[in-house]
Design a protein around this motif. Structure first.
Motif, PDB file in Angstrom:
ATOM      1  N   ARG A 103       0.887  -1.168   0.000  1.00 14.76           N
ATOM      2  CA  ARG A 103       0.000   0.000   0.000  1.00 14.76           C
ATOM      3  C   ARG A 103       0.921   1.212   0.000  1.00 14.76           C
ATOM      4  O   ARG A 103       1.338   1.698   1.051  1.00 14.76           O
ATOM      5  CB  ARG A 103      -0.916  -0.001   1.222  1.00 14.76           C
ATOM      6  N   LYS A 104       1.242   1.658  -1.190  1.00 20.13           N
ATOM      7  CA  LYS A 104       2.273   2.684  -1.324  1.00 20.13           C
ATOM      8  C   LYS A 104       2.038   3.492  -2.596  1.00 20.13           C
ATOM      9  O   LYS A 104       1.633   2.940  -3.616  1.00 20.13           O
ATOM     10  CB  LYS A 104       3.626   1.967  -1.396  1.00 20.13           C
ATOM     11  N   LEU A 105       2.306   4.781  -2.541  1.00 12.26           N
ATOM     12  CA  LEU A 105       2.262   5.614  -3.734  1.00 12.26           C
ATOM     13  C   LEU A 105       3.616   5.499  -4.435  1.00 12.26           C
ATOM     14  O   LEU A 105       4.653   5.542  -3.789  1.00 12.26           O
ATOM     15  CB  LEU A 105       1.975   7.072  -3.368  1.00 12.26           C
ATOM     16  N   ARG A 106       3.572   5.338  -5.744  1.00 16.87           N
ATOM     17  CA  ARG A 106       4.799   5.147  -6.516  1.00 16.87           C
ATOM     18  C   ARG A 106       4.770   6.009  -7.775  1.00 16.87           C
ATOM     19  O   ARG A 106       3.722   6.460  -8.203  1.00 16.87           O
ATOM     20  CB  ARG A 106       4.934   3.698  -6.961  1.00 16.87           C
ATOM     21  N   HIS A 107       5.889   6.146  -8.404  1.00 18.59           N
ATOM     22  CA  HIS A 107       5.996   6.755  -9.734  1.00 18.59           C
ATOM     23  C   HIS A 107       6.040   5.585 -10.715  1.00 18.59           C
ATOM     24  O   HIS A 107       7.098   5.074 -11.055  1.00 18.59           O
ATOM     25  CB  HIS A 107       7.262   7.619  -9.831  1.00 18.59           C
ATOM     26  N   SER A 108       4.869   5.136 -11.145  1.00 17.90           N
ATOM     27  CA  SER A 108       4.734   3.896 -11.909  1.00 17.90           C
ATOM     28  C   SER A 108       4.866   4.124 -13.413  1.00 17.90           C
ATOM     29  O   SER A 108       4.277   5.052 -13.965  1.00 17.90           O
ATOM     30  CB  SER A 108       3.387   3.247 -11.614  1.00 17.90           C
ATOM     31  N   ILE A 109       5.588   3.230 -14.055  1.00 25.44           N
ATOM     32  CA  ILE A 109       5.813   3.350 -15.487  1.00 25.44           C
ATOM     33  C   ILE A 109       4.517   3.176 -16.289  1.00 25.44           C
ATOM     34  O   ILE A 109       4.395   3.709 -17.394  1.00 25.44           O
ATOM     35  CB  ILE A 109       6.919   2.377 -15.964  1.00 25.44           C
ATOM     36  N   GLY A 110       3.531   2.493 -15.736  1.00 23.50           N
ATOM     37  CA  GLY A 110       2.247   2.376 -16.426  1.00 23.50           C
ATOM     38  C   GLY A 110       1.592   3.732 -16.616  1.00 23.50           C
ATOM     39  O   GLY A 110       1.079   4.040 -17.696  1.00 23.50           O
ATOM     40  N   ARG A 138      12.964   3.312 -16.972  1.00 21.18           N
ATOM     41  CA  ARG A 138      13.438   1.928 -16.901  1.00 21.18           C
ATOM     42  C   ARG A 138      12.353   1.075 -16.260  1.00 21.18           C
ATOM     43  O   ARG A 138      11.861   1.418 -15.195  1.00 21.18           O
ATOM     44  CB  ARG A 138      14.724   1.873 -16.095  1.00 21.18           C
ATOM     45  N   HIS A 139      12.005   0.003 -16.924  1.00 18.44           N
ATOM     46  CA  HIS A 139      10.989  -0.900 -16.383  1.00 18.44           C
ATOM     47  C   HIS A 139      11.715  -1.963 -15.573  1.00 18.44           C
ATOM     48  O   HIS A 139      12.132  -2.998 -16.107  1.00 18.44           O
ATOM     49  CB  HIS A 139      10.182  -1.517 -17.526  1.00 18.44           C
ATOM     50  N   GLU A 140      11.873  -1.677 -14.297  1.00 17.49           N
ATOM     51  CA  GLU A 140      12.625  -2.549 -13.404  1.00 17.49           C
ATOM     52  C   GLU A 140      11.991  -2.529 -12.021  1.00 17.49           C
ATOM     53  O   GLU A 140      11.198  -1.645 -11.720  1.00 17.49           O
ATOM     54  CB  GLU A 140      14.082  -2.103 -13.344  1.00 17.49           C
ATOM     55  N   PRO A 141      12.329  -3.487 -11.172  1.00 18.86           N
ATOM     56  CA  PRO A 141      11.738  -3.517  -9.824  1.00 18.86           C
ATOM     57  C   PRO A 141      12.064  -2.253  -9.024  1.00 18.86           C
ATOM     58  O   PRO A 141      13.125  -1.644  -9.193  1.00 18.86           O
ATOM     59  CB  PRO A 141      12.404  -4.735  -9.180  1.00 18.86           C
ATOM     60  N   PHE A 142      11.115  -1.880  -8.147  1.00 25.03           N
ATOM     61  CA  PHE A 142      11.348  -0.774  -7.228  1.00 25.03           C
ATOM     62  C   PHE A 142      12.324  -1.238  -6.150  1.00 25.03           C
ATOM     63  O   PHE A 142      12.612  -2.434  -6.024  1.00 25.03           O
ATOM     64  CB  PHE A 142      10.025  -0.333  -6.593  1.00 25.03           C
ATOM     65  N   ASP A 143      12.821  -0.322  -5.361  1.00 25.08           N
ATOM     66  CA  ASP A 143      13.790  -0.637  -4.306  1.00 25.08           C
ATOM     67  C   ASP A 143      13.286  -1.699  -3.331  1.00 25.08           C
ATOM     68  O   ASP A 143      14.067  -2.476  -2.804  1.00 25.08           O
ATOM     69  CB  ASP A 143      14.172   0.627  -3.528  1.00 25.08           C
ATOM     70  N   ASP A 144      11.960  -1.731  -3.097  1.00 27.91           N
ATOM     71  CA  ASP A 144      11.414  -2.708  -2.151  1.00 27.91           C
ATOM     72  C   ASP A 144      11.114  -4.057  -2.810  1.00 27.91           C
ATOM     73  O   ASP A 144      10.606  -4.970  -2.181  1.00 27.91           O
ATOM     74  CB  ASP A 144      10.166  -2.165  -1.459  1.00 27.91           C
ATOM     75  N   GLY A 145      11.405  -4.193  -4.095  1.00 31.81           N
ATOM     76  CA  GLY A 145      11.218  -5.456  -4.800  1.00 31.81           C
ATOM     77  C   GLY A 145       9.940  -5.550  -5.619  1.00 31.81           C
ATOM     78  O   GLY A 145       9.789  -6.466  -6.428  1.00 31.81           O
ATOM     79  N   TYR A 146       9.009  -4.598  -5.441  1.00 35.60           N
ATOM     80  CA  TYR A 146       7.762  -4.655  -6.207  1.00 35.60           C
ATOM     81  C   TYR A 146       8.046  -4.432  -7.693  1.00 35.60           C
ATOM     82  O   TYR A 146       8.784  -3.535  -8.077  1.00 35.60           O
ATOM     83  CB  TYR A 146       6.760  -3.616  -5.704  1.00 35.60           C
ATOM     84  N   PHE A 147       7.431  -5.270  -8.525  1.00 36.18           N
ATOM     85  CA  PHE A 147       7.598  -5.165  -9.977  1.00 36.18           C
ATOM     86  C   PHE A 147       6.319  -5.640 -10.648  1.00 36.18           C
ATOM     87  O   PHE A 147       5.792  -6.694 -10.316  1.00 36.18           O
ATOM     88  CB  PHE A 147       8.785  -6.037 -10.434  1.00 36.18           C
ATOM     89  N   ASP A 148       5.812  -4.860 -11.576  1.00 38.28           N
ATOM     90  CA  ASP A 148       4.595  -5.217 -12.301  1.00 38.28           C
ATOM     91  C   ASP A 148       4.921  -5.351 -13.784  1.00 38.28           C
ATOM     92  O   ASP A 148       4.845  -4.391 -14.541  1.00 38.28           O
ATOM     93  CB  ASP A 148       3.512  -4.161 -12.082  1.00 38.28           C
TER      94      ASP A 148
END
Length: 171
Positions: A103-110, A138-148
């Motif tokens: 449950r986190k706000l991110r700067h998502s590539i989508g 870059r479409h890569e995992p975030f620092d916490d490991g989340y990747f879509d």
């Protein structure tokens, strides 16, 4: 869409009724369903597709594209987050829809992708910043490991199709 898009921010809710009114109380998972978030991201790209293929509402679509890009430009092209209330304020607590257990706000590539695709509707100079942001992302995992890989990846692919000028109807 005219009824549901916020006139100041260009943001649309995640859920709404067919008449454009807000749809509230759609289960606990969708708390804050009147906020701009994951399902909302598709609207700029869908608008771009309609603009490219039919253009029947092109003046309004151009205004919409520039309005939503103006909002996200004001948030920082490389720093905006992936969920907002439609008035442009940040959601809090349970309003933030989790993804992948986070449950986190991110700067998502989508979202970067759909806003870049919206550039095909726009005439203002800001559109280039959104295309550049997608190109350099870059479409890569975030620092916490989340990747879509799936949702973000497909939105990225579709955005490249839009921006290449090769997203066409095949008979």
């Amino acid at each position: 869409m005219h009824k549901v898009i916020n006139e100041n921010t260009g943001l649309n809710p995640d859920l709404c009724n067919y008449d454009g009114t807000m749809l509230e109380g759609f289960g606990g998972r969708r708390n804050g369903g009147s906020n701009f978030r994951y399902d909302s991201w598709r609207v700029p790209m869908n608008m771009a597709l309609d603009y490219e293929w039919s253009g029947t509402d092109s003046l309004w679509q151009r205004q919409y594209g520039e309005k939503i890009q103006d909002f996200f430009f004001s948030q920082g092209v490389n720093t905006f987050v992936d969920q907002y209330r439609v008035d442009g304020s940040l959601p809090e607590g349970d309003e933030i829809l989790q993804a992948g257990g986070f449950r986190k706000l991110r700067h998502s590539i989508g979202l970067v992708s759909t806003l870049a695709a919206a550039s095909v509707m726009c005439q203002h100079e800001k559109r280039k910043a959104f295309v550049d942001a997608l190109w350099n992302a870059r479409h890569e995992p975030f620092d916490d490991g989340y990747f879509d890989a799936y949702y973000d990846g497909l939105l990225r692919l579709f955005a490249f199709m839009h921006l290449s000028g090769r997203y066409r109807v095949i008979d």
